[in-house]
Design an enzyme around this catalytic site. Sequence first.
Site, PDB file in Angstrom:
ATOM      1  CD1 TRP A  66      -6.357  -4.603  -3.350  1.00 18.12           C
ATOM      2  CD2 TRP A  66      -5.960  -6.461  -2.191  1.00 18.12           C
ATOM      3  NE1 TRP A  66      -5.260  -5.214  -3.904  1.00 18.12           N
ATOM      4  CE2 TRP A  66      -4.993  -6.356  -3.212  1.00 18.12           C
ATOM      5  CE3 TRP A  66      -5.910  -7.565  -1.323  1.00 18.12           C
ATOM      6  CZ2 TRP A  66      -3.990  -7.312  -3.393  1.00 18.12           C
ATOM      7  CZ3 TRP A  66      -4.917  -8.506  -1.506  1.00 18.12           C
ATOM      8  CH2 TRP A  66      -3.977  -8.380  -2.532  1.00 18.12           C
ATOM      9  NE  ARG A  67      -6.538  -4.460  -8.286  1.00 20.85           N
ATOM     10  CZ  ARG A  67      -5.816  -4.625  -9.387  1.00 20.85           C
ATOM     11  NH1 ARG A  67      -6.371  -5.148 -10.463  1.00 20.85           N
ATOM     12  NH2 ARG A  67      -4.535  -4.282  -9.410  1.00 20.85           N
ATOM     13  CD  GLU A  99      -2.878   0.670  -1.450  1.00 25.05           C
ATOM     14  OE1 GLU A  99      -1.665   0.923  -1.531  1.00 25.05           O
ATOM     15  OE2 GLU A  99      -3.529   0.178  -2.398  1.00 25.05           O
ATOM     16  CD  GLN A 123       9.620  -1.806   2.167  1.00 26.71           C
ATOM     17  OE1 GLN A 123       9.151  -1.544   3.266  1.00 26.71           O
ATOM     18  NE2 GLN A 123      10.906  -1.751   1.912  1.00 26.71           N
ATOM     19  CB  THR A 124       4.353  -7.573   1.278  1.00 30.17           C
ATOM     20  OG1 THR A 124       5.026  -7.064   2.435  1.00 30.17           O
ATOM     21  CG2 THR A 124       4.047  -9.042   1.492  1.00 30.17           C
ATOM     22  CG  LEU A 144       1.440 -10.148   5.816  1.00 26.57           C
ATOM     23  CD1 LEU A 144       0.351  -9.237   6.373  1.00 26.57           C
ATOM     24  CD2 LEU A 144       1.323 -10.231   4.302  1.00 26.57           C
ATOM     25  N   GLY A 145       5.993  -9.923   7.148  1.00 22.17           N
ATOM     26  CA  GLY A 145       7.230  -9.180   7.363  1.00 22.17           C
ATOM     27  C   GLY A 145       6.982  -7.734   7.730  1.00 22.17           C
ATOM     28  CE1 TYR A 146      11.038  -4.205   5.293  1.00 24.44           C
ATOM     29  CE2 TYR A 146       9.705  -5.795   4.050  1.00 24.44           C
ATOM     30  CZ  TYR A 146      10.871  -5.050   4.203  1.00 24.44           C
ATOM     31  OH  TYR A 146      11.867  -5.160   3.275  1.00 24.44           O
ATOM     32  CE1 TYR A 168       0.904   4.023  -4.424  1.00 24.77           C
ATOM     33  CE2 TYR A 168       1.111   2.822  -2.351  1.00 24.77           C
ATOM     34  CZ  TYR A 168       0.627   2.916  -3.648  1.00 24.77           C
ATOM     35  OH  TYR A 168      -0.156   1.915  -4.162  1.00 24.77           O
TER      36      TYR A 168
END
Length: 274
Positions: free
Chosen positions: A30-31, A43, A48-49, A86-88, A126
Site C-alpha cells: 500500500w506504500r 487503512e 487492530q490487525t 482479518l477479523g472485525y 485517525y
Amino acid sequence: MHKTVTTSEAASFRRIILDHYRTQGRRLPWRETRDPYAILVSEIMLQQTQVDRVREKYLEFLAVFPTWQELAGAELSRVLSLWQGLGYNRRAVSLQLCARAVLQRFGGALPEEVERLESLPGIGPYTARAVAAFAFGLATPFIETNIRSVFIHHFFADAEAVRDAEILPLVELTLDRDNPRDWYYALMDYGATLKRGGANPGRKSAHHVRQSPFRGSNREQRSLILKRILAQPGLSIARLEETLSLDAASLARNIAQLEREGLIRQEEGRLWVP
C-alpha cells in the site's frame, strides 16, 4: 504536562527517524500506490490487525475489487468471504458502505478534506487524517500506536500515563510538511522496531489497553458463526447450535448482534449473509 522541545532537539529527532527509515524502512504494497481507494482499503484493514496478516489479504482483495464500483456493487457475502482471516467483520461492511457513499455523494472521487472524509461510513479521526496524508499529501497531525510509542520513547522516557494531548503538539512540531507521507511511514517503522526490541513504550500511554485473547472470546464465537453461514447459506439455527456446541443463550445473543450490524439476516429460523 507541557513538554518543551528545542529546535535542535526536534532536528536531531527527525534525523534519527529518517536515518532509520532509509536503512530499515519496510516495503509494503500500500506504500507503492497513490490511489486513494487502495490506500483507504489498507487503512481499514490495518485497524487492530497486524501488518503481516494484512499484506496478503490486501493484494487479494484489490485483485477482486479494484475500484469503488466493483466493491459497491458486490454481494456482501462475497466481500465477507474474502475478508475472512482479518477479523472485525464490521469493517468490511463499513468499507462497502463507504464505497457506495463515495459514488453517490462524491462522484467516485474520495474527498481530500479531513472533515468530509470523517463523514463517510467507517472513517474516524485517525483514518481520515492518515488517508489525507498518504493519498493526498496533507500535512495534519495524528497519532496511532506506533507513532505514540516513538514519541513516548524519545520525549517521555521517565513518564507514566502519558496522554495523547501531551504528544500531539510534538507530532505537529516535528511534522515534515513537505513530505508527510514518508515522514509518517518513517515514524511507524521506527515504532514497530521499538516494539520488536523488547519493552513496548506504548504501555506508558494513558490510553494503552491490553487486547483480550481471541481464542475463547465472544469475538471468536461471532467469527465462527459468520464463517459457518458463509459456507452454508440458509443454515438453520438448530444446526448451527449443534455444530458449534454453543449454548442457546450465547448463540441467540450473537446472532442478534450480527443482525443489528447488518452482517447476517434471519428468516424462519435460517440464516444468510445479505
